[in-house]
Design a protein around this motif. Structure first.
Motif, PDB file in Angstrom:
ATOM      1  N   PRO A  80      14.613 -49.564  23.422  1.00  0.00           N
ATOM      2  CA  PRO A  80      14.309 -48.434  23.344  1.00  0.00           C
ATOM      3  C   PRO A  80      12.586 -47.857  22.329  1.00  0.00           C
ATOM      4  CG  PRO A  80      16.299 -48.661  22.369  1.00  0.00           C
ATOM      5  CD  PRO A  80      15.852 -49.964  22.737  1.00  0.00           C
TER       6      PRO A  80
ATOM      7  N   LYS B 169       6.687 -33.461  22.499  1.00  0.00           N
ATOM      8  CA  LYS B 169       7.762 -33.455  22.153  1.00  0.00           C
ATOM      9  C   LYS B 169       8.466 -33.409  20.867  1.00  0.00           C
ATOM     10  CE  LYS B 169       9.679 -32.720  27.144  1.00  0.00           C
ATOM     11  NZ  LYS B 169      10.058 -33.087  28.003  1.00  0.00           N
TER      12      LYS B 169
ATOM     13  N   ILE C 280      16.446 -32.804  13.708  1.00  0.00           N
ATOM     14  CA  ILE C 280      17.133 -33.303  14.493  1.00  0.00           C
ATOM     15  C   ILE C 280      17.845 -32.686  14.736  1.00  0.00           C
ATOM     16  CG2 ILE C 280      17.661 -35.910  15.365  1.00  0.00           C
ATOM     17  CD1 ILE C 280      14.668 -35.961  14.583  1.00  0.00           C
TER      18      ILE C 280
ATOM     19  N   LYS D  17      19.890 -33.428  17.559  1.00  0.00           N
ATOM     20  CA  LYS D  17      21.225 -34.482  18.651  1.00  0.00           C
ATOM     21  C   LYS D  17      21.186 -35.695  17.962  1.00  0.00           C
ATOM     22  CE  LYS D  17      19.815 -36.246  23.083  1.00  0.00           C
ATOM     23  NZ  LYS D  17      19.124 -35.808  24.117  1.00  0.00           N
TER      24      LYS D  17
ATOM     25  N   GLY E 205      21.039 -39.642  17.879  1.00  0.00           N
ATOM     26  CA  GLY E 205      20.656 -40.474  18.738  1.00  0.00           C
ATOM     27  C   GLY E 205      19.267 -41.599  18.475  1.00  0.00           C
ATOM     28  N   SER E 206      18.243 -41.825  19.379  1.00  0.00           N
ATOM     29  CA  SER E 206      17.741 -42.762  18.733  1.00  0.00           C
ATOM     30  C   SER E 206      15.699 -42.092  18.856  1.00  0.00           C
ATOM     31  CB  SER E 206      17.293 -44.285  20.440  1.00  0.00           C
ATOM     32  OG  SER E 206      16.271 -44.363  19.488  1.00  0.00           O
ATOM     33  N   TYR E 207      15.641 -42.272  17.852  1.00  0.00           N
ATOM     34  CA  TYR E 207      13.759 -41.551  17.393  1.00  0.00           C
ATOM     35  C   TYR E 207      12.810 -42.384  16.898  1.00  0.00           C
ATOM     36  CZ  TYR E 207      17.001 -37.699  18.223  1.00  0.00           C
ATOM     37  OH  TYR E 207      17.654 -36.185  18.234  1.00  0.00           O
TER      38      TYR E 207
ATOM     39  N   THR F 204      11.259 -47.640  14.918  1.00  0.00           N
ATOM     40  CA  THR F 204      12.148 -46.458  15.731  1.00  0.00           C
ATOM     41  C   THR F 204      13.822 -46.553  14.797  1.00  0.00           C
ATOM     42  OG1 THR F 204      13.081 -48.490  16.693  1.00  0.00           O
ATOM     43  CG2 THR F 204      11.760 -46.786  17.880  1.00  0.00           C
TER      44      THR F 204
ATOM     45  N   TRP G 188       9.184 -37.075  15.162  1.00  0.00           N
ATOM     46  CA  TRP G 188       9.716 -37.771  15.456  1.00  0.00           C
ATOM     47  C   TRP G 188       9.780 -37.526  17.323  1.00  0.00           C
ATOM     48  CZ3 TRP G 188      11.446 -42.213  13.270  1.00  0.00           C
ATOM     49  CH2 TRP G 188      11.696 -41.832  11.678  1.00  0.00           C
TER      50      TRP G 188
ATOM     51  N   GLU H  14      12.338 -38.298  20.408  1.00  0.00           N
ATOM     52  CA  GLU H  14      12.798 -39.384  20.778  1.00  0.00           C
ATOM     53  C   GLU H  14      12.363 -40.563  22.420  1.00  0.00           C
ATOM     54  OE1 GLU H  14      16.823 -37.723  23.072  1.00  0.00           O
ATOM     55  OE2 GLU H  14      15.247 -35.650  23.091  1.00  0.00           O
ATOM     56  N   THR H  15      13.271 -41.936  21.901  1.00  0.00           N
ATOM     57  CA  THR H  15      12.038 -43.341  22.503  1.00  0.00           C
ATOM     58  C   THR H  15      13.300 -43.354  23.651  1.00  0.00           C
ATOM     59  OG1 THR H  15      14.655 -43.915  21.652  1.00  0.00           O
ATOM     60  CG2 THR H  15      13.372 -44.172  20.038  1.00  0.00           C
TER      61      THR H  15
END
Length: 78
Positions: free
Chosen positions: A19, A30, A35, A37, A39-41, A49, A68, A70-71
């Motif tokens: 990612p 975006k 944040i 949700k 997850g990976s950002y 990351t 940030w 999303e990745t």
């Protein structure tokens, strides 16, 4: 980025993809500060990351940026 302003993109082998910061404008634009949700950002400034839980504001440990995205970990199409 090359000295003439062109950008080179180097690809990992499909099995080595991890990612990371998206380079496509429709994904990069975006940007998030809040944040909502887990997850990976990726940091939009330095690309670091992190897995982030739900937070009002998260500062990057590397560059102190607070935006940030999303990745992505998709492979290229052939």
């Amino acid at each position: 980025m090359e000295t003439n302003g062109e950008i080179n993109v180097l690809f990992f082998k499909d099995e080595d993809v991890i990612p990371g910061l998206p380079i496509w404008p429709e994904f990069y634009e975006k940007k998030l500060v809040k944040i909502t949700k887990a997850g990976s950002y990726a940091c939009t400034h330095c690309g670091k990351t992190e897995v982030i839980q739900v937070v009002e504001r998260k500062e990057c440990a590397k560059c102190k940026n607070d935006k940030w995205v999303e990745t992505l970990n998709c492979t290229r199409t052939k």
